[in-house]
Design an enzyme around this catalytic site. Sequence first.
Site, mmCIF file in Angstrom:
data_model
loop_
_atom_site.group_PDB
_atom_site.id
_atom_site.type_symbol
_atom_site.label_atom_id
_atom_site.label_comp_id
_atom_site.label_asym_id
_atom_site.label_seq_id
_atom_site.Cartn_x
_atom_site.Cartn_y
_atom_site.Cartn_z
ATOM 1 N N GLY A 181 22.222 -11.161 -32.648
ATOM 2 C CA GLY A 181 20.913 -11.671 -32.265
ATOM 3 C C GLY A 181 20.607 -13.136 -32.471
ATOM 4 O O GLY A 181 19.528 -13.577 -32.057
ATOM 5 N N GLY A 183 21.976 -15.880 -31.144
ATOM 6 C CA GLY A 183 22.355 -16.783 -30.063
ATOM 7 C C GLY A 183 21.163 -17.347 -29.306
ATOM 8 O O GLY A 183 20.092 -16.737 -29.227
ATOM 9 N N CYS A 186 20.208 -15.042 -26.482
ATOM 10 C CA CYS A 186 20.247 -13.623 -26.847
ATOM 11 C C CYS A 186 18.841 -13.153 -27.186
ATOM 12 O O CYS A 186 18.108 -13.833 -27.900
ATOM 13 C CB CYS A 186 21.163 -13.420 -28.055
#
Length: 347
Positions: A181, A183, A186
Amino acid sequence: MRIEEDLKLGFKDVLIRPKRSTLKSRSDVELERQFTFKHSGQSWSGVPIIAANMDTVGTFSMASALASFDILTAVHKHYSVEEWQAFINNSSADVLKHVMVSTGTSDADFEKTKQILDLNSALNFVCIDVANGYSEHFVQFVAKAREAWPTKTICAGNVVTGEMCEELILSGADIVKVGIGPGSVCTTRVKTGVGYPQLSAVIECADAAHGLGGMIVSDGGCTTPGDVAKAFGGGADFVMLGGMLAGHEESGGRIVEENGEKFMLFYGMSSESAMKRHVGGVAEYRAAEGKTVKLPLRGPVENTARDILGGLRSACTYVGASRLKELTKRTTFIRVQEQENRIFNNL
């Protein structure tokens, strides 16, 4: 249900405390590391940064450009075997030793990866990549890959906790990819409520992996060279970068024009854009867990690579680490509520 009370931290929550140093110049810092991997027995030396296996980052062009900096590229899994053959024919062994072959976990992925690895013995890295590394199927695939390719260095993930990191290493992974999570493109954390602050994940997983002779790569969450230094300071052996390397000439994203200005599209690999491109759309039983952004064109990646490596060298000089290997031993994190003076950020 239970609640863990101890605080988990991301890169934005800390700074590295400076320490006395005998280094006279940033040029005195050695960024190259030498590794021998637990299962494959292979040795590798280079700068332990990896371009992410996203189709708008991990391209053949990116691999060729970053190899000159001794940086690895996890080439995305959507190239055909024929495209791989053409790339190999036009690349030196020095470039190929800085390349990871990425794969999913389907039978078709396995067969395709086998064909690619058979093309050239210089391809020594396999990156087995799924969004959720906690499934039994994934662990079994890692074991299958280790049995099939005993001398290849296997990087597998993603996970964020010590016990799963240990299980993947015991199943055959040399390097465990850490991050769920964080990124830049993301959206897993907001779509699912699942995740783990990246710095704490790195610290926990590094402790688990190093106890077994394995290694980790911090994947996601870096927005600046300082974040890269914090990841290494937290114990990461490698750091994987996506957004920081996106938008360059070598990134491979589609270029669009708005009001006379050109932008490059960059998207997460679980985004609607990625699924439309590669599997025809978002399946009715799932939600997209990534977003698409338009980035101003950033020119050749070499300028960004130099900036990242320069920042990393400078971080080492601030704590007296003459080699990147020493950075984690010299790192003391302090918790903070501010990172930078932002008064002129909007100008």
